[in-house]
Design a protein around this motif. Structure first.
Motif, short mmCIF file in Angstrom:
data_model
loop_
_atom_site.label_atom_id
_atom_site.label_comp_id
_atom_site.label_asym_id
_atom_site.label_seq_id
_atom_site.Cartn_x
_atom_site.Cartn_y
_atom_site.Cartn_z
N HIS A 1 0.85 -1.18 0.00
CA HIS A 1 0.00 0.00 0.00
C HIS A 1 0.90 1.24 0.00
CE1 HIS A 1 -3.03 -2.92 1.36
NE2 HIS A 1 -3.88 -2.09 0.80
N SER A 2 0.33 2.39 -0.34
CA SER A 2 1.13 3.61 -0.37
C SER A 2 1.49 4.10 1.03
CB SER A 2 0.39 4.71 -1.14
OG SER A 2 -0.85 4.98 -0.52
N GLN A 3 0.71 3.67 2.03
CA GLN A 3 0.97 4.03 3.42
C GLN A 3 0.81 2.80 4.29
OE1 GLN A 3 -1.69 7.21 4.52
NE2 GLN A 3 -1.11 8.47 2.78
N LYS A 4 1.31 2.86 5.52
CA LYS A 4 1.13 1.76 6.46
C LYS A 4 -0.36 1.58 6.72
CE LYS A 4 5.45 2.66 8.88
NZ LYS A 4 6.07 3.10 10.15
N VAL A 5 -0.80 0.34 6.91
CA VAL A 5 -2.20 0.05 7.22
C VAL A 5 -2.27 -0.54 8.63
CG1 VAL A 5 -2.90 -0.25 4.82
CG2 VAL A 5 -2.04 -2.21 6.10
N ALA A 6 -3.41 -0.38 9.27
CA ALA A 6 -3.55 -0.80 10.67
C ALA A 6 -4.01 -2.24 10.82
CB ALA A 6 -4.53 0.13 11.38
N GLY B 1 4.67 -4.17 6.74
CA GLY B 1 5.44 -4.97 5.80
C GLY B 1 4.75 -6.23 5.33
N ARG B 2 3.57 -6.52 5.91
CA ARG B 2 2.83 -7.73 5.50
C ARG B 2 1.52 -7.37 4.81
NH1 ARG B 2 2.85 -11.86 10.41
NH2 ARG B 2 1.03 -12.56 9.24
N ASP B 3 1.48 -6.21 4.18
CA ASP B 3 0.29 -5.77 3.46
C ASP B 3 0.47 -6.00 1.96
OD1 ASP B 3 2.28 -3.55 3.83
OD2 ASP B 3 0.99 -2.60 2.33
N ALA B 4 -0.64 -6.06 1.28
CA ALA B 4 -0.62 -6.17 -0.19
C ALA B 4 -1.84 -5.44 -0.73
CB ALA B 4 -0.65 -7.64 -0.62
N ALA B 5 -1.61 -4.64 -1.75
CA ALA B 5 -2.70 -3.91 -2.39
C ALA B 5 -3.47 -4.86 -3.30
CB ALA B 5 -2.16 -2.73 -3.18
N ILE B 6 -4.77 -4.77 -3.23
CA ILE B 6 -5.65 -5.53 -4.13
C ILE B 6 -6.54 -4.51 -4.81
CG2 ILE B 6 -7.46 -7.27 -4.30
CD1 ILE B 6 -6.26 -8.60 -1.82
N PHE B 7 -6.27 -4.28 -6.10
CA PHE B 7 -6.99 -3.26 -6.85
C PHE B 7 -7.19 -3.78 -8.26
CE2 PHE B 7 -7.30 0.74 -9.27
CZ PHE B 7 -8.37 1.32 -8.59
N TRP B 8 -8.41 -4.19 -8.57
CA TRP B 8 -8.75 -4.82 -9.84
C TRP B 8 -8.33 -3.94 -11.02
CZ3 TRP B 8 -10.21 -9.59 -10.94
CH2 TRP B 8 -10.68 -9.85 -12.22
N GLY B 9 -7.62 -4.52 -11.95
CA GLY B 9 -7.25 -3.82 -13.18
C GLY B 9 -6.00 -2.97 -13.07
N ASN C 1 11.88 -19.06 1.21
CA ASN C 1 11.38 -19.28 -0.15
C ASN C 1 10.62 -18.08 -0.71
OD1 ASN C 1 8.84 -19.42 1.00
ND2 ASN C 1 8.42 -21.53 0.37
N TYR C 2 10.56 -16.99 0.07
CA TYR C 2 9.92 -15.77 -0.46
C TYR C 2 10.44 -14.58 0.34
CZ TYR C 2 6.53 -12.22 -1.73
OH TYR C 2 5.94 -11.06 -2.18
N THR C 3 10.81 -13.51 -0.37
CA THR C 3 11.26 -12.26 0.25
C THR C 3 10.64 -11.11 -0.51
OG1 THR C 3 13.37 -13.26 0.85
CG2 THR C 3 13.28 -10.86 0.87
N THR C 4 10.18 -10.10 0.21
CA THR C 4 9.68 -8.89 -0.43
C THR C 4 9.99 -7.70 0.46
OG1 THR C 4 7.76 -7.87 -1.53
CG2 THR C 4 7.33 -8.99 0.56
N ARG C 5 10.04 -6.52 -0.13
CA ARG C 5 10.36 -5.31 0.62
C ARG C 5 9.25 -4.28 0.47
NH1 ARG C 5 14.76 -7.71 -0.96
NH2 ARG C 5 16.56 -7.87 0.40
N SER C 6 9.07 -3.51 1.53
CA SER C 6 8.12 -2.40 1.54
C SER C 6 8.84 -1.18 2.08
CB SER C 6 6.92 -2.70 2.45
OG SER C 6 6.27 -3.89 2.05
N THR C 7 8.60 -0.04 1.44
CA THR C 7 9.19 1.21 1.92
C THR C 7 8.05 2.21 2.13
OG1 THR C 7 11.20 0.76 0.69
CG2 THR C 7 10.87 3.03 1.42
N TYR C 8 7.98 2.74 3.33
CA TYR C 8 6.92 3.70 3.67
C TYR C 8 7.52 5.03 4.04
CZ TYR C 8 4.38 -0.68 4.20
OH TYR C 8 3.83 -1.92 4.00
#
Length: 105
Positions: A18-23, A28-36, A98-105
């Protein structure tokens, strides 16, 4: 959905923060879900279709992935480390990352 897929050890195909931290989940364990647009996608690596069951009760969202046969769940460990403004999420299964990802806020 992202956290449930991580814990189910599904291969993560596409994930955007997401563009900002979510509550509603750890940083770091968020993912945006936005169709299209930028979206979250995982791959079903099982030999059966997966049914996604979502529910909302008492302000909590629950996501379950269901299959038609018994699955032995692997031992999954999720860790998030912070360095400056960057959070690095690692999924470890049976002692191997087996999986790594990064988030920067």
């Amino acid at each position: 959905m992202f956290n449930a897929a991580l814990l189910a050890n599904f291969p993560i195909v596409e994930r955007y923060q997401h563009s900002q931290k979510v509550a509603y989940c750890p940083v770091g364990r968020d993912a945006a879900i936005f169709w299209g647009s930028e979206n979250f996608r995982f791959r079903n690596n099982l030999k059966s279709p997966v049914k996604i069951r979502m529910s909302c009760k008492d302000g909590k969202i629950t996501c379950q992935y269901r299959v038609s046969f018994k699955v032995k769940a692997p031992k999954v460990n999720l860790s998030v480390n912070k360095s400056g403004k960057t959070y690095t999420l690692k999924r470890t299964v049976n002692g191997k990352v087996n999986y790594t990802t990064r988030s920067t806020y």
